[in-house]
Design a protein around this motif. Structure first.
Motif, PDB file in Angstrom:
ATOM      1  N   VAL A 232       0.833  -1.208   0.000  1.00 32.00           N
ATOM      2  CA  VAL A 232       0.000   0.000   0.000  1.00 32.00           C
ATOM      3  C   VAL A 232       0.864   1.253   0.000  1.00 32.00           C
ATOM      4  O   VAL A 232       0.549   2.232  -0.690  1.00 32.00           O
ATOM      5  N   LEU A 233       1.967   1.236   0.737  1.00 27.40           N
ATOM      6  CA  LEU A 233       2.876   2.388   0.695  1.00 27.40           C
ATOM      7  C   LEU A 233       3.343   2.645  -0.725  1.00 27.40           C
ATOM      8  O   LEU A 233       3.409   3.791  -1.188  1.00 27.40           O
TER       9      LEU A 233
ATOM     10  N   GLU B  17       5.623  12.189   2.258  1.00 27.79           N
ATOM     11  CA  GLU B  17       5.253  11.702   3.582  1.00 27.79           C
ATOM     12  C   GLU B  17       3.973  10.889   3.511  1.00 27.79           C
ATOM     13  O   GLU B  17       3.059  11.201   2.746  1.00 27.79           O
ATOM     14  N   PHE B  18       3.898   9.846   4.355  1.00 30.14           N
ATOM     15  CA  PHE B  18       2.725   8.984   4.421  1.00 30.14           C
ATOM     16  C   PHE B  18       1.915   9.322   5.671  1.00 30.14           C
ATOM     17  O   PHE B  18       2.470   9.611   6.736  1.00 30.14           O
ATOM     18  N   PHE B  19       0.590   9.236   5.518  1.00 26.97           N
ATOM     19  CA  PHE B  19      -0.327   9.488   6.624  1.00 26.97           C
ATOM     20  C   PHE B  19      -1.308   8.320   6.689  1.00 26.97           C
ATOM     21  O   PHE B  19      -2.474   8.441   6.322  1.00 26.97           O
ATOM     22  N   VAL B  20      -0.777   7.181   7.149  1.00 29.44           N
ATOM     23  CA  VAL B  20      -1.522   5.919   7.078  1.00 29.44           C
ATOM     24  C   VAL B  20      -1.746   5.295   8.456  1.00 29.44           C
ATOM     25  O   VAL B  20      -2.080   4.119   8.558  1.00 29.44           O
ATOM     26  N   GLY B  21      -1.574   6.079   9.492  1.00 28.38           N
ATOM     27  CA  GLY B  21      -1.848   5.581  10.838  1.00 28.38           C
ATOM     28  C   GLY B  21      -0.721   4.810  11.484  1.00 28.38           C
ATOM     29  O   GLY B  21      -0.881   4.309  12.598  1.00 28.38           O
ATOM     30  N   ASP B  22       0.405   4.698  10.827  1.00 24.23           N
ATOM     31  CA  ASP B  22       1.561   4.011  11.400  1.00 24.23           C
ATOM     32  C   ASP B  22       2.814   4.555  10.734  1.00 24.23           C
ATOM     33  O   ASP B  22       2.768   5.138   9.648  1.00 24.23           O
ATOM     34  N   ASP B  23       3.948   4.344  11.391  1.00 24.84           N
ATOM     35  CA  ASP B  23       5.225   4.809  10.868  1.00 24.84           C
ATOM     36  C   ASP B  23       5.632   3.945   9.680  1.00 24.84           C
ATOM     37  O   ASP B  23       5.719   2.705   9.804  1.00 24.84           O
TER      38      ASP B  23
ATOM     39  N   GLY C  25       8.475   3.471   8.380  1.00 22.40           N
ATOM     40  CA  GLY C  25       9.689   2.734   8.694  1.00 22.40           C
ATOM     41  C   GLY C  25       9.369   1.445   9.433  1.00 22.40           C
ATOM     42  O   GLY C  25       9.995   0.396   9.184  1.00 22.40           O
ATOM     43  N   ARG C  26       8.406   1.510  10.329  1.00 20.43           N
ATOM     44  CA  ARG C  26       7.991   0.320  11.069  1.00 20.43           C
ATOM     45  C   ARG C  26       7.309  -0.681  10.141  1.00 20.43           C
ATOM     46  O   ARG C  26       7.521  -1.896  10.243  1.00 20.43           O
ATOM     47  N   ILE C  27       6.501  -0.192   9.208  1.00 22.97           N
ATOM     48  CA  ILE C  27       5.839  -1.075   8.249  1.00 22.97           C
ATOM     49  C   ILE C  27       6.878  -1.816   7.410  1.00 22.97           C
ATOM     50  O   ILE C  27       6.783  -3.035   7.208  1.00 22.97           O
TER      51      ILE C  27
END
Length: 425
Positions: free
Chosen positions: A108-109, A399-405, A407-409
């Motif tokens: 998705v990213l 920048e992503f605004f998907v409810g999570d970092d 980098g963590r994904i």
């Protein structure tokens, strides 16, 4: 409400014309798409001056296997059947819901950074897949992937469950392919398709051997067989469609079936080049997909559009074949209609606010003789400035605004991939 203004707007209501204007998103819908508005305006939560950037309906990835991100660059440079049987299937047997969830979020990213606002996905562990998309705020339609040994009741249950689960989630019936479906399952699925009055989808004539094998097994091509048992009575289409016969194309045209082309995957696996020019001549609807990241290896609609056009010119030996505008429409509007997302096919009042903003100030977009041709022939993910799904900005200026970092994904996907590979050794 969000206002995107001082922009070029390409609504894609049948062509690639554009005008100077603005688009307003109110909750998940487009409240206004038109010329600049003067005078007193409503109160906006946010107003974004786009400085001449281009607003388009987001790209629709009309065929993919999102969670196959774990196989990116793992099984390259092999023929299709060896690639599947020796590399893909053994690892897929060790997938679980947690892993599919992680791999889907990584995909998705990539979709968002490519201006993609919806996917038409065929894969396993659909509950986990659906939840990943819901959590990320991304729109997807799942396609059934039934194979011999599966129960048609699974498709019936999935149709009822996922089409009522969440506004971002949908489901359509499908088989993996003719060559994996056996003798009774297609007939059982045809009964379900008729009871639901639903379109049917499948991998279709991806390789020459698949088409010839269908003739050997059933005395007819996959398209002819599916049509003969009524699977196409309510529309749908096929993924790849590289080796459709003359009669196959007559069926697609008569039934209004959509051919989804995946040029990068078909080229990389040496499957061939689908006859898109002939499809368009016959009025066969087109859509564009990436296929999975294991056979592509990117989830990038700019590359797909470019390849779709230039490979047609090579195939036809005609530099005028396959105009860029036709492929851009297929990648946006055609993909929406193929997946049953008719409210996502263009920029118009009341449609879903699924939007991509293209930065025209990057060097590869200048001069602006034709925004549509610039997108197809010189565009890249570098040009995606903003991606909005259902009125939510999920990607903006890198920048992503998907409810999570993010980098963590990425790290979670890496961890699950490492474990999956190690489990198989």
């Amino acid at each position: 409400m969000i206002r995107l203004y001082n922009a070029l707007v390409m609504p894609m209501q049948g062509d690639c014309s554009y005008f100077s204007g603005e688009v307003w998103a109110d909750a998940d819908k487009i409240a206004y798409a038109g010329p600049p508005r003067a005078g007193e305006l409503p109160m906006f939560e946010r107003e974004i001056d786009l400085g001449g950037s281009l607003i388009i309906p987001g790209f629709k990835n009309a065929h993919t296997h999102s969670a196959m991100t774990f196989l990116r660059s793992y099984a390259d440079d092999l023929p299709l059947l060896r690639w599947l049987n020796e590399k893909v299937f053994p690892l897929e047997d060790r997938l679980n819901p947690e892993r599919v969830y992680a791999f889907t979020r990584l995909a998705v990213l990539e979709y968002l950074s490519s201006g993609i606002t919806a996917s038409f996905d065929m894969y396993f562990h659909r509950d986990a897949y659906a939840q990943a998309n819901i959590d990320m705020g991304f729109r997807t339609v799942m396609c059934g992937a039934l194979s011999e040994g599966d129960s048609v009741n699974t498709a019936a249950d999935d149709y009822a469950k996922f089409n009522n689960l969440h506004p971002l989630i949908g489901y359509l019936p499908g088989l993996h392919a003719e060559y994996t479906s056996g003798s009774t399952l297609p007939l059982e699925l045809s009964e379900l398709v008729h009871s639901l009055r639903a379109p049917f989808w499948t991998h279709n004539s991806e390789t020459e051997s698949e088409t010839l094998g269908g003739i050997e097994r059933r005395g007819m091509t996959p398209t002819e067989y599916f049509d003969s048992i009524g699977l196409y009575d309510f529309g749908g289409g096929g993924y790849h469609c590289v080796w459709l016969s003359e009669h196959d194309m007559e069926i697609f045209s008569a039934r209004g079936l959509t051919a989804v082309t995946c040029p990068a995957s078909n080229a990389k696996l040496a499957s061939g080049v689908a006859p898109l020019t002939e499809f368009m001549r016959r009025g066969i609807p087109l859509a564009v997909g990436t296929d999975g990241p294991s056979s592509n290896n990117a989830l990038d609609m700019f590359r797909e559009m470019y390849l779709a056009c230039v490979l047609q010119k090579l195939r036809e030996r005609d530099a005028a074949a396959c105009p860029a505008e036709d492929i851009l429409l297929a990648a946006c509007s055609g993909g929406a209609r193929a997946t049953g997302l008719a409210d996502c096919d263009c920029l118009a009042d009341g449609k879903q606010a699924d939007i991509a903003v293209i930065d025209l100030d990057r060097p590869n977009m200048r001069p602006i003789h034709s925004p549509a041709r610039n997108l197809v022939y010189s565009g890249s993910k570098e040009n995606v400035r903003l991606t909005m799904v259902a009125g939510r900005i999920l990607y903006e200026n890198g920048e992503f605004f998907v409810g999570d970092d993010p980098g963590r994904i990425c790290a979670e996907a890496e961890r699950h991939t490492k474990e999956l590979i190690e489990d198989g050794n």
